[in-house]
Design a protein around this motif. Structure first.
Motif, PDB file in Angstrom:
ATOM      1  N   MET A 326      51.585  59.567  50.896  1.00  0.00           N
ATOM      2  CA  MET A 326      51.179  58.962  49.632  1.00  0.00           C
ATOM      3  C   MET A 326      51.166  57.433  49.711  1.00  0.00           C
ATOM      4  O   MET A 326      51.620  56.732  48.805  1.00  0.00           O
ATOM      5  CB  MET A 326      52.089  59.448  48.504  1.00  0.00           C
ATOM      6  CG  MET A 326      51.819  60.897  48.140  1.00  0.00           C
ATOM      7  SD  MET A 326      52.666  61.448  46.685  1.00  0.00           S
ATOM      8  CE  MET A 326      54.271  61.738  47.336  1.00  0.00           C
ATOM      9  N   GLY A 327      50.722  56.954  50.812  1.00  0.00           N
ATOM     10  CA  GLY A 327      50.574  55.514  50.951  1.00  0.00           C
ATOM     11  C   GLY A 327      51.814  54.798  51.432  1.00  0.00           C
ATOM     12  O   GLY A 327      51.782  53.579  51.635  1.00  0.00           O
ATOM     13  N   PHE A 328      52.901  55.494  51.603  1.00  0.00           N
ATOM     14  CA  PHE A 328      54.130  54.880  52.132  1.00  0.00           C
ATOM     15  C   PHE A 328      54.178  55.165  53.630  1.00  0.00           C
ATOM     16  O   PHE A 328      54.435  56.294  54.058  1.00  0.00           O
ATOM     17  CB  PHE A 328      55.359  55.427  51.421  1.00  0.00           C
ATOM     18  CG  PHE A 328      55.415  55.045  49.975  1.00  0.00           C
ATOM     19  CD1 PHE A 328      55.959  53.824  49.578  1.00  0.00           C
ATOM     20  CD2 PHE A 328      54.907  55.889  48.995  1.00  0.00           C
ATOM     21  CE1 PHE A 328      55.983  53.469  48.233  1.00  0.00           C
ATOM     22  CE2 PHE A 328      54.928  55.530  47.663  1.00  0.00           C
ATOM     23  CZ  PHE A 328      55.460  54.320  47.273  1.00  0.00           C
ATOM     24  N   GLU A 329      53.902  54.104  54.396  1.00  0.00           N
ATOM     25  CA  GLU A 329      53.656  54.294  55.825  1.00  0.00           C
ATOM     26  C   GLU A 329      54.850  54.851  56.574  1.00  0.00           C
ATOM     27  O   GLU A 329      54.708  55.581  57.544  1.00  0.00           O
ATOM     28  CB  GLU A 329      53.239  52.970  56.477  1.00  0.00           C
ATOM     29  CG  GLU A 329      51.923  52.380  55.969  1.00  0.00           C
ATOM     30  CD  GLU A 329      52.123  51.611  54.679  1.00  0.00           C
ATOM     31  OE1 GLU A 329      53.291  51.442  54.248  1.00  0.00           O
ATOM     32  OE2 GLU A 329      51.123  51.197  54.062  1.00  0.00           O
ATOM     33  N   THR A 372      60.875  54.632  51.792  1.00  0.00           N
ATOM     34  CA  THR A 372      61.429  53.579  52.630  1.00  0.00           C
ATOM     35  C   THR A 372      62.875  53.977  52.879  1.00  0.00           C
ATOM     36  O   THR A 372      63.416  54.840  52.176  1.00  0.00           O
ATOM     37  CB  THR A 372      61.420  52.183  51.963  1.00  0.00           C
ATOM     38  OG1 THR A 372      62.616  52.024  51.222  1.00  0.00           O
ATOM     39  CG2 THR A 372      60.247  52.016  51.029  1.00  0.00           C
ATOM     40  N   SER A 373      63.512  53.295  53.793  1.00  0.00           N
ATOM     41  CA  SER A 373      64.893  53.694  54.075  1.00  0.00           C
ATOM     42  C   SER A 373      65.815  53.374  52.908  1.00  0.00           C
ATOM     43  O   SER A 373      66.925  53.888  52.816  1.00  0.00           O
ATOM     44  CB  SER A 373      65.391  52.989  55.332  1.00  0.00           C
ATOM     45  OG  SER A 373      65.387  51.590  55.127  1.00  0.00           O
ATOM     46  N   GLN A 374      65.342  52.510  52.003  1.00  0.00           N
ATOM     47  CA  GLN A 374      66.219  52.085  50.906  1.00  0.00           C
ATOM     48  C   GLN A 374      66.065  52.921  49.639  1.00  0.00           C
ATOM     49  O   GLN A 374      66.766  52.696  48.658  1.00  0.00           O
ATOM     50  CB  GLN A 374      65.951  50.618  50.578  1.00  0.00           C
ATOM     51  CG  GLN A 374      66.334  49.708  51.730  1.00  0.00           C
ATOM     52  CD  GLN A 374      65.808  48.306  51.556  1.00  0.00           C
ATOM     53  OE1 GLN A 374      65.405  47.933  50.470  1.00  0.00           O
ATOM     54  NE2 GLN A 374      65.827  47.543  52.623  1.00  0.00           N
ATOM     55  N   THR A 375      65.132  53.817  49.668  1.00  0.00           N
ATOM     56  CA  THR A 375      64.856  54.619  48.465  1.00  0.00           C
ATOM     57  C   THR A 375      64.792  56.086  48.862  1.00  0.00           C
ATOM     58  O   THR A 375      64.187  56.426  49.883  1.00  0.00           O
ATOM     59  CB  THR A 375      63.514  54.196  47.842  1.00  0.00           C
ATOM     60  OG1 THR A 375      63.584  52.809  47.505  1.00  0.00           O
ATOM     61  CG2 THR A 375      63.199  55.003  46.597  1.00  0.00           C
ATOM     62  N   VAL A 376      65.416  56.892  48.045  1.00  0.00           N
ATOM     63  CA  VAL A 376      65.367  58.328  48.330  1.00  0.00           C
ATOM     64  C   VAL A 376      65.061  59.099  47.046  1.00  0.00           C
ATOM     65  O   VAL A 376      65.602  58.806  45.986  1.00  0.00           O
ATOM     66  CB  VAL A 376      66.689  58.819  48.970  1.00  0.00           C
ATOM     67  CG1 VAL A 376      67.882  58.556  48.065  1.00  0.00           C
ATOM     68  CG2 VAL A 376      66.608  60.301  49.323  1.00  0.00           C
ATOM     69  N   VAL A 377      64.128  60.026  47.179  1.00  0.00           N
ATOM     70  CA  VAL A 377      63.842  60.983  46.110  1.00  0.00           C
ATOM     71  C   VAL A 377      64.357  62.317  46.615  1.00  0.00           C
ATOM     72  O   VAL A 377      64.041  62.721  47.735  1.00  0.00           O
ATOM     73  CB  VAL A 377      62.330  61.063  45.822  1.00  0.00           C
ATOM     74  CG1 VAL A 377      62.053  62.091  44.726  1.00  0.00           C
ATOM     75  CG2 VAL A 377      61.792  59.701  45.423  1.00  0.00           C
TER      76      VAL A 377
ATOM     77  N   MET B   1      47.015  65.467  53.461  1.00  0.00           N
ATOM     78  CA  MET B   1      48.204  64.889  52.826  1.00  0.00           C
ATOM     79  C   MET B   1      48.281  65.267  51.339  1.00  0.00           C
ATOM     80  O   MET B   1      49.302  65.668  50.823  1.00  0.00           O
ATOM     81  CB  MET B   1      48.167  63.364  52.971  1.00  0.00           C
ATOM     82  CG  MET B   1      49.423  62.696  52.474  1.00  0.00           C
ATOM     83  SD  MET B   1      50.896  63.534  53.097  1.00  0.00           S
ATOM     84  CE  MET B   1      50.533  63.500  54.825  1.00  0.00           C
ATOM     85  N   ASN B   2      47.089  65.140  50.696  1.00  0.00           N
ATOM     86  CA  ASN B   2      47.072  65.509  49.282  1.00  0.00           C
ATOM     87  C   ASN B   2      47.418  66.979  49.107  1.00  0.00           C
ATOM     88  O   ASN B   2      48.061  67.361  48.135  1.00  0.00           O
ATOM     89  CB  ASN B   2      45.694  65.217  48.679  1.00  0.00           C
ATOM     90  CG  ASN B   2      45.534  63.733  48.430  1.00  0.00           C
ATOM     91  OD1 ASN B   2      46.526  63.015  48.338  1.00  0.00           O
ATOM     92  ND2 ASN B   2      44.286  63.280  48.369  1.00  0.00           N
ATOM     93  N   ARG B   3      46.981  67.762  50.102  1.00  0.00           N
ATOM     94  CA  ARG B   3      47.270  69.184  50.012  1.00  0.00           C
ATOM     95  C   ARG B   3      48.781  69.432  50.087  1.00  0.00           C
ATOM     96  O   ARG B   3      49.332  70.231  49.351  1.00  0.00           O
ATOM     97  CB  ARG B   3      46.554  69.922  51.146  1.00  0.00           C
ATOM     98  CG  ARG B   3      46.310  71.391  50.795  1.00  0.00           C
ATOM     99  CD  ARG B   3      45.340  72.040  51.724  1.00  0.00           C
ATOM    100  NE  ARG B   3      45.838  72.087  53.089  1.00  0.00           N
ATOM    101  CZ  ARG B   3      45.146  72.590  54.109  1.00  0.00           C
ATOM    102  NH1 ARG B   3      43.930  73.038  53.915  1.00  0.00           N
ATOM    103  NH2 ARG B   3      45.648  72.610  55.318  1.00  0.00           N
ATOM    104  N   LEU B   4      49.431  68.702  51.002  1.00  0.00           N
ATOM    105  CA  LEU B   4      50.883  68.820  51.121  1.00  0.00           C
ATOM    106  C   LEU B   4      51.563  68.463  49.799  1.00  0.00           C
ATOM    107  O   LEU B   4      52.469  69.154  49.334  1.00  0.00           O
ATOM    108  CB  LEU B   4      51.386  67.901  52.246  1.00  0.00           C
ATOM    109  CG  LEU B   4      52.898  67.851  52.418  1.00  0.00           C
ATOM    110  CD1 LEU B   4      53.440  69.202  52.876  1.00  0.00           C
ATOM    111  CD2 LEU B   4      53.291  66.773  53.426  1.00  0.00           C
TER     112      LEU B   4
END
Lengths: 408, 396
Positions: A326-329, A372-377, B1-4
């Motif tokens: 989702m855009g977070f490399e 990121t390493s600083q955030t966790v869901v 990715m969206n599928r995941l």
């Protein structure tokens, strides 16, 4: 009023530091990612934000969650909880003198506490002096408890309901580290204010060390004038593991007052063993802690209050996905599981010879996503079995928890 | 990715929507706690307040515990509102006849065998008669409270007029000053019928509750204002409202629900139970009189007790008594909920007044006195019949 005095300086300090600042001047000081960082480093091993050349660095973390738990078919429904927000302020006073403080707001603002406020002076790498409000180094979780570091919404039961994490007291101590090749040896030793007789006289109806946290006076006076001694030794090999052995003990009761003897001196002693490692190739992180508690409970008191307790936890965290999400490399998705057990009353009934129960077992499978390493869901499914003192059929509690925790 | 992402979200929503991931509610018949059906909203609120005070409130030194006590909370003696464990067994001492307790100055009638640190607990004085009482189950007590005195007296047979060897009698007790007699309560020479406690030494749930706070936990109230350690009247350590909430909670706990009532073994066991004459004291069916709580008003219920005192023989005679009961006399305990007792006694039966019997059969075999005939009839049953009778008792 007391809370106001705590909050106000932090607010003013933060406001003064942040007001009208050009964001390009803000520098994120990452936490030390060295492979040989120890649990004892955790208090400073946090991401701080510093402003230009100001000698002050700021930081903090926040954690909030939703949960839906049911106990034997009864649920309180959907609960949204602001577990805690902590603010750190660190400063280098001089070359080898530094100061760190942490104020914590728990459950909204229901509980506000100055969790840590200590000055460190390095005399030698093997001999540092620390004084102020310090975290007693019993086990590992008490020192290394920041929410963003963990894949689980709840703190370990053994850390919060057996050991009194987060357990801090006013006092002084020394610590030191010695690095040699892949090895690190470390020690810490403190004398602080300590426990009081709430640990065997509390609304939990059990020997409960965390009850001592209800005594707000412990930051200004010792309950009985006898220091609580806490000491820890740890060893780490960066390719193998870190293992810590800690001890905390002292007198918990008011054995005399105004020179009048009231009772015998009664001790509380705690031993804890902690370890953490990352398995090579698999990259499975394993973290565990086990504690043994011994309390001198008067023989004429009720056996409901134990003189022996034990418990601990073990966490397995397996990275299963490491790439952009989702855009977070640098996303990492982990599968994790915690197993925890606490026996609040180790022993047998004098009257029947039967085993005293009063224990809890919980299993918590989890999924976490670290953008990121600083955030966790984190998504947890928690299932626990709690057995009362008599050993009756356990009360089962289970349900889902979804939350996040992040440094800021 | 969206599928995941979509898969994860879909799985998550599906999982959290499913209440089956949470432990299910045990069947009503498997639990002793819970309110009677038909409480109004305000009564339900009072029930919940009483539930919290009874099961969640743990007393400490700061909130009045002790300094001498037996337990620190109501719930620790009555786990899940069921029978208690020897760990919290009470000891009463000091009275051996109807002339009263001669050891009041030594802390009688109840032994507070535990003490806050720095205090010495009580000990039974030399020569004092005593008896141990296992905490009873709390369920259905509102129904028992609402039985009329006339009905109790109707079941009594003090002179054994029917010649069956069973002569149940009420325990005529002197009321505490704060006890308000029920409407229609029968007064016999200044005494009233007690119906709670192993010897029927308590008149109603207010007395039972106020005395338990005071004698079990060292908590004073306006009803029982005397500190059990100093003997002095001190400030109340519990409010009247809380105490009355607990009384209401106890009064409106549901009656235990029989399980497997239609199974062949249970049906046969019940027939054997009645044939052995057990039902002459363990009367299956009673009814309430008028009650201000509609849910208890003129109801039929099945406690298996006659609320009367019976001579149980020398084997169960501890030499201690209360009120006008003889030392060998015990109030017929209700048998409802018997099969669930193990769930509150740590997985083991502790039966009879002091928990000395660890099986139902052992309890039956310890019956004597007026129950000797029934015991003999039980002994004459075949092994299968005995098992059926016990299966019936466990269904209650």
């Amino acid at each position: 009023m007391k809370k106001l005095f705590l909050v106000l300086p932090f607010t003013l300090l933060a406001a003064a530091a942040m007001a009208q600042i050009d964001s390009t001047l803000l520098r994120r000081k990452p936490k030390d990612a060295a492979a040989n960082a120890l649990n004892m480093n955790a208090v400073y091993n946090r991401p701080f934000l510093s402003v230009a050349k100001l000698p002050v660095a700021l930081g903090g973390y926040v954690e909030a969650n939703w949960q839906h738990l049911g106990t034997n078919g009864v649920t309180e429904g959907h609960q949204f909880q602001m577990r805690r927000m902590s603010l750190f302020v660190a400063s280098t006073v001089y070359k080898r003198i530094k100061f760190l403080s942490e104020i914590e707001f728990e459950d909204g603002a229901k509980e506000i506490s100055l969790e840590y406020a200590a000055l460190d002076m390095e005399v030698h790498p093997l001999f540092n002096i620390r004084g102020g409000i310090v975290l007693n180094p019993i086990g590992a979780f008490n020192q290394n408890h920041d929410g963003p570091k963990w894949e689980f919404v709840d703190r370990p039961i053994s850390a919060t309901q057996l050991l009194p994490d987060t357990w801090s007291n006013v006092g002084f101590g020394v610590y030191g580290k010695k690095y040699q090749d892949s090895w690190v040896f470390a020690y810490e030793a403190y004398v602080t204010n300590g426990f009081d007789d709430r640990i065997i006289d509390n609304r939990e109806g059990k020997t409960f060390l965390p009850a001592a946290k209800q005594n707000p006076a412990r930051f200004e006076e010792s309950f009985n004038g006898v220091p609580l001694i806490t000491a820890k030794a740890a060893i780490r090999n960066k390719r193998i593991a870190e293992v810590g052995l800690s001890y905390m003990g002292g007198i918990y009761n008011k054995f005399q007052d105004e020179g009048v003897v009231l009772d015998a001196r009664r001790r509380v002693d705690v031993m804890a063993l902690d370890m953490n490692t990352t398995l090579p190739k698999l990259n499975t992180a394993i973290t565990g802690e086990w504690a043994w508690i011994s309390v001198d409970v008067p023989a004429t008191y009720t056996q409901q209050y134990a003189n022996k307790q034990r418990g601990g936890f073990i966490d397995f965290v397996q990275p299963v996905y490491k790439r952009s999400l989702m855009g977070f490399e640098k996303s990492v998705v982990n599968a994790a599981c915690r197993v925890e057990y606490v026996d609040w009353n180790v022993g047998k009934f004098e009257v029947t010879g039967g085993n005293i129960a009063d224990h809890l077992l919980a299993v918590v499978p989890a999924l976490s996503w670290r953008p990121t390493s600083q955030t966790v869901v984190r998504l947890n499914y928690r299932y626990s079995w709690k057995t009362d003192v008599l050993g009756n059929p356990p009360i089962k509690t289970a349900g889902f928890q979804l939350g996040f925790s992040s440094y800021f | 990715m969206n599928r995941l992402f979509i898969i994860v979200i879909t799985v998550f929503i599906t999982v959290i929507s499913c209440r089956k991931t949470e432990p299910s509610l045990p069947a009503d018949s498997q639990m002793l706690d819970g309110p009677v059906e038909g409480l109004t909203a305000s009564q339900a609120q009072q029930f919940l307040r009483g539930d919290a005070a009874f099961n969640d409130q743990v007393f400490t030194k700061e909130t009045g515990l002790g300094p001498l006590f037996v337990s620190a909370s109501c719930g620790s003696c009555h786990a899940g509102d069921g029978k208690g464990h020897p760990f919290t067994t009470l000891t009463r001492f000091g009275q051996s006849d109807s002339l009263g307790n001669t050891f009041l100055a030594s802390g009688a009638p109840q032994l507070q065998n535990r003490a806050l640190p720095g205090f010495d607990p009580e000990h039974i004085p030399a020569g004092a008669p005593f008896s141990k009482f296992t905490p009873p189950a709390n369920t259905g007590m509102g129904f028992i409270d609402a039985v009329t005195d006339e009905d109790i007296i109707a079941m009594s047979d003090p002179d054994d007029a029917d010649g069956d060897g069973i002569s149940g009698v009420p325990n005529w007790i002197t009321l505490k000053s704060y006890v308000v007699p029920r409407v229609g309560s029968i007064n016999k020479n200044g005494h009233h019928i007690g119906r709670f406690g192993k010897k029927s030494g308590a008149y109603d749930l207010v007395q039972q509750t106020a005395a338990a706070y005071n004698q079990d936990m060292g908590i004073t109230s306006t009803y029982e204002p005397f500190d059990t350690y100093s003997g002095q009247a001190i400030d109340p350590e519990i409010s009247n409202q809380t105490l009355l909430d607990v009384v209401f909670y106890l009064k409106t706990l549901k009656a235990p629900i029989q399980r497997n009532a239609n199974s062949a073994d249970v049906v046969n066991g019940k027939a054997l139970f009645l044939q052995a004459g057990c039902g002459k004291c363990h009367v299956s069916e009673l009814k309430t009189g008028a009650s201000p709580v509609a849910a208890l008003n003129y109801k039929t219920f099945y406690p298996y007790t006659d609320l009367l005192l019976h001579d149980m023989g020398a084997g169960l005679d501890d030499g201690y008594t209360e009120g006008n009961a003889k030392t060998s006399e015990w109030r017929t305990p209700a048998l409802w909920g018997l099969g669930l007792s193990k769930n509150s006694q740590g997985g083991v039966y502790y039966l009879l007044h002091d928990g000395r019997a660890n099986t139902i059969e052992e309890a039956i075999l310890l019956h004597g006195g007026e129950a000797l005939g029934s015991r003999n009839k039980y002994n004459a049953l075949t092994a299968k019949e005995k098992q059926q009778l016990i299966t019936f008792l466990e269904s209650l």
